[in-house]
Design an enzyme around this catalytic site. Structure first.
Site, PDB file in Angstrom:
ATOM      1  N   SER A 148       0.857  -1.155  -0.120  1.00 21.56           N
ATOM      2  CA  SER A 148       0.048  -0.036   0.017  1.00 21.56           C
ATOM      3  C   SER A 148       0.774   1.380  -0.012  1.00 21.56           C
ATOM      4  O   SER A 148       2.083   1.119   0.539  1.00 21.56           O
ATOM      5  CB  SER A 148      -0.913   0.138   1.288  1.00 21.56           C
ATOM      6  OG  SER A 148      -1.447   1.184   1.635  1.00 21.56           O
ATOM      7  N   TYR A 184      -2.525  -1.548  10.264  1.00 20.40           N
ATOM      8  CA  TYR A 184      -2.500  -1.641   8.617  1.00 20.40           C
ATOM      9  C   TYR A 184      -1.154  -0.928   8.109  1.00 20.40           C
ATOM     10  O   TYR A 184      -0.463  -1.647   7.304  1.00 20.40           O
ATOM     11  CB  TYR A 184      -3.694  -0.776   8.360  1.00 20.40           C
ATOM     12  CG  TYR A 184      -3.772  -1.088   6.548  1.00 20.40           C
ATOM     13  CD1 TYR A 184      -4.555  -2.251   6.122  1.00 20.40           C
ATOM     14  CD2 TYR A 184      -3.368  -0.219   5.768  1.00 20.40           C
ATOM     15  CE1 TYR A 184      -4.520  -2.453   4.829  1.00 20.40           C
ATOM     16  CE2 TYR A 184      -3.374  -0.112   4.474  1.00 20.40           C
ATOM     17  CZ  TYR A 184      -4.132  -1.433   3.844  1.00 20.40           C
ATOM     18  OH  TYR A 184      -4.031  -1.471   2.526  1.00 20.40           O
TER      19      TYR A 184
END
Length: 254
Positions: free
Chosen positions: A139, A152
């Site tokens: 990401s 995350y």
């Protein structure tokens, strides 16, 4: 990674980025196997998209990963691409343990241990194929932190370094390691993200990824233009400004 002629397993692809890429890859002449936890959803996808194979898998469950790998390889012995797509994202409050501990455990289990288990289940087989690929999914938040999602962010940073390390270790094999680095995309990953004006439309993201795969078959990192703001802040020397902009403008990571 070649854009066609592959047999591809994509766990965690019953919706969002995973499903969009699965359908786009199938349209390019690949055999695609979609993996997911819900049998009813897999049955629906198979009915709606003839030619798309499905396998039930829960990457948080080691026994499920082992059983799914056996099933996939029995049905598709020519498998040469694994795309470890499954992932979860949650907002957390780290001021007290009840605000993050359970969430963090689940995120690490799915986002870090899940890909590790998948790679463990397929890496020996992939080395028997003359041209194989492991695609990980990190990401933009692996490189610039979003305040609301510490676990995350950390899980995706771990995937980035895992990808870098595996690429070195597997350099003496036929297996390439490619890292897909999405920005925020309009999916249901986080509440409100599907309609966020700051998130990239899913169809635009998918089209750009497919174009990059086709034009850059030897790329080690697949980066759409919108993720480069997050990916290269430190290299550009504007990391602090990138952090401030990210956390001021968008609660979902773009």
């Amino acid at each position: 990674m070649d854009i066609s002629g592959n047999t591809i397993f994509i766990p965690g692809s019953t919706s969002g980025i995973g499903l969009a890429l699965a359908l786009a890859l199938r349209e390019r002449g690949n055999t695609v196997i979609v993996g997911g936890r819900r049998a009813d959803l897999l049955e629906r996808l198979a009915a709606e998209h003839p030619g798309l194979d499905t396998v039930r898998i829960d990457t948080a469950d080691p026994a499920s990963v082992e059983a799914a790998a056996k099933e996939v390889l029995e049905r598709h012995p020519g498998l040469n691409v694994l795309i470890a797509m499954a992932g979860i994202m949650r907002a957390e409050d780290w001021h007290r343990p009840e605000g993050f501990l359970e969430s963090a455990t689940g995120i690490v289990t799915t986002n870090v241990l899940g890909p590790i288990r998948l790679i463990a289940a397929f890496v020996e087989h992939l080395q028997t194929r003359p041209d194989a690929t492991i695609m990980t999914v990190s990401s933009g938040l692996a490189f610039t932190p979003l305040k609301a999602t510490p676990s995350y962010n950390a899980s995706k940073a771990a995937i980035h370094m895992l990808s870098e390390s595996l690429r070195l270790q597997l350099a003496d094999t036929s297996v390439r390691v490619v890292e897909l680095e999405p920005p925020a995309v309009r999916t249901t990953l986080m509440p409100g993200q599907e309609t966020s004006e700051f998130a990239m439309p899913l169809e635009d993201f998918t089209a750009e990824v497919m174009a990059l795969l086709e034009s850059q078959p030897d790329a080690t990192e697949i980066q759409v233009e919108r993720v480069k703001f997050l990916r290269y802040g430190e290299a550009r020397g504007d990391y602090d400004q990138v952090i401030a902009t990210l956390n001021r403008l968008d609660p979902h990571g773009d």
